[in-house]
Design an enzyme around this catalytic site. Structure first.
Site, mmCIF file in Angstrom:
data_model
loop_
_atom_site.group_PDB
_atom_site.id
_atom_site.type_symbol
_atom_site.label_atom_id
_atom_site.label_comp_id
_atom_site.label_asym_id
_atom_site.label_seq_id
_atom_site.Cartn_x
_atom_site.Cartn_y
_atom_site.Cartn_z
ATOM 1 N N LEU A 33 -6.139 7.850 -17.201
ATOM 2 C CA LEU A 33 -7.022 8.221 -16.084
ATOM 3 C C LEU A 33 -8.381 8.762 -16.562
ATOM 4 O O LEU A 33 -9.043 9.496 -15.837
ATOM 5 C CB LEU A 33 -6.331 9.224 -15.136
ATOM 6 C CG LEU A 33 -5.049 8.699 -14.467
ATOM 7 C CD1 LEU A 33 -4.453 9.771 -13.550
ATOM 8 C CD2 LEU A 33 -5.293 7.425 -13.676
ATOM 9 N N TYR A 141 -19.534 -1.867 -29.649
ATOM 10 C CA TYR A 141 -18.530 -2.309 -28.669
ATOM 11 C C TYR A 141 -18.016 -3.707 -29.041
ATOM 12 O O TYR A 141 -16.806 -3.928 -29.188
ATOM 13 C CB TYR A 141 -19.137 -2.295 -27.264
ATOM 14 C CG TYR A 141 -18.280 -2.988 -26.227
ATOM 15 C CD1 TYR A 141 -16.949 -2.616 -26.053
ATOM 16 C CD2 TYR A 141 -18.789 -4.023 -25.448
ATOM 17 C CE1 TYR A 141 -16.152 -3.266 -25.108
ATOM 18 C CE2 TYR A 141 -18.010 -4.666 -24.511
ATOM 19 C CZ TYR A 141 -16.686 -4.285 -24.349
ATOM 20 O OH TYR A 141 -15.899 -4.932 -23.427
ATOM 21 N N LYS A 145 -14.171 -5.009 -30.616
ATOM 22 C CA LYS A 145 -13.313 -6.049 -30.027
ATOM 23 C C LYS A 145 -13.109 -7.205 -31.009
ATOM 24 O O LYS A 145 -12.028 -7.785 -31.076
ATOM 25 C CB LYS A 145 -13.944 -6.554 -28.724
ATOM 26 C CG LYS A 145 -13.954 -5.517 -27.605
ATOM 27 C CD LYS A 145 -12.562 -5.326 -27.015
ATOM 28 C CE LYS A 145 -12.573 -4.382 -25.833
ATOM 29 N NZ LYS A 145 -11.285 -4.307 -25.137
#
Ligand code: UDP
Length: 326
Positions: A33, A141, A145
């Protein structure tokens, strides 16, 4: 299928959970969350946990499994933030995903659909980017990945983990029933920021980052793909892994590029209001053009995006923004 959805309280993950439910698949969501919303988990069992807690993750896989498939959406995903603070990108996206993979190996799970990104490619060498395009990311970023895409090939070879990496171009739009949608705090993405600026009481207005790029109108061009079209691709990829063995990757986009100014114009038409903006300095790490060639996903997975025009995508997002519930 029984699917474990890591990051299922987030924007893309929650739309996939609804799509899984509508196709009679069962899902369990794990989310910390940090950026997701508890209210977005409406079609799945929910467990609050962090993928950085490796032992807890193993316990969840053991106690709640076996799963036919793991889908992994937990990630930090903002280009600019990754340039300023790469440590949190390598920790969450690389270390976190290694925890997921190691938990899978330890508990006998062998099928993963992984959220990758067009940012693995870096600066385009062709008008449309297919899977053969070189991967030379220009920001942490994209680098985080790409590292995991390489890890997936090695984990397939060594441990038999079957995977599909789905490289999203620009995810946008919302559930057409407006039950869930895009809601980030702070919001950095173009379309939600355009829609926010369209509300009369939004004093900050819209910022266009850079108007001097080597494109026709000087603003960046992106390939905008509806989140429900991404959802259908994930389910097809999961089904593909039930009968195919390998570490696969597919590019997911519409194949049409729109500049920032073109998206603003399209939004004006959909909303029927003026959308004021100012031109600001370019954002660090933004390539000028990113457009997908998604022929491989269409031919191999049988994927067909349904939202092919930008205005219909914007209309779903606008409906959600008008009665945003979280
Ligand atoms: N952008 C913009 N104003 C905003 C948000 C984004 O001009 O408020 C531009 C951004 O520089 C990029 C494009 O819109 O060229 C898409 O950015 P977004 O953050 O939505 O997605 P990204 O391509 O970074 O994944």
């Amino acid at each position: 299928m029984k699917v474990l959805v890591l990051g299922g309280a987030g924007y893309i993950g929650s739309h996939i959970c609804k799509a899984l439910f509508l196709q009679s698949h069962q899902s369990v969501v794990v989310d910390n969350l940090s950026t997701g919303h508890r209210q977005a988990v409406r079609w799945s069992q929910f467990i609050e946990a962090d993928i950085l807690a490796g032992e807890q993750l193993k316990q969840i896989l053991r106690e709640e499994g076996p799963f036919d498939l793991i889908m992994h959406f937990c990630a930090k995903s903002l280009v600019g933030e990754s340039v300023e603070n790469p440590a949190i990108y390598y920790r969450n996206n690389v270390v976190g995903t290694l925890n997921v993979l190691d938990a899978m190996v330890a508990t006998g799970h062998d099928k993963l659909v992984f959220s990758s990104t067009a940012a693995v490619f870096g600066l385009p060498e062709a008008d449309k980017i297919n899977e053969q395009h070189s991967r030379l990311p220009i920001n942490p970023y994209g680098q985080s990945k790409k590292m995991i895409e390489d890890v997936l090939a090695d984990y397939h070879h060594a441990y038999g983990i079957k995977s599909v990496a789905l490289r999203y171009f620009n995810a946008c739009g919302a559930d057409p029933d407006a039950e869930i949608g895009e809601s980030h705090e702070p919001e950095t993405h173009l379309l939600p920021n355009i829609l926010k600026a369209a509300f009369a009481d939004n004093a900050s207005g819209l910022k266009v980052f850079g108007a001097d790029y080597p494109t026709a109108d000087g603003t960046c061009i992106r390939d905008y793909i509806h989140v429900n079209d991404l959802a259908s691709a994930h389910i097809l990829a999961g089904e593909y892994l039930q009968t195919n063995d390998g570490a696969f990757a597919f590019n997911l986009g519409n194949g049409n590029g729109f500049s920032v100014l073109q998206v603003i114009e399209a939004a004006k038409k959909v909303i029927g209001r003026d959308i004021p903006f100012t031109v600001e300095a370019p954002r660090a790490g933004d390539p000028p053009v990113l457009v997908a060639d998604a022929a491989h996903a269409k031919a191999t997975l049988g994927w067909q995006p349904l939202y092919t025009d930008i205005e219909s995508i914007i209309a779903t997002a606008w409906r959600w923004h008008q009665n945003e519930m979280f």
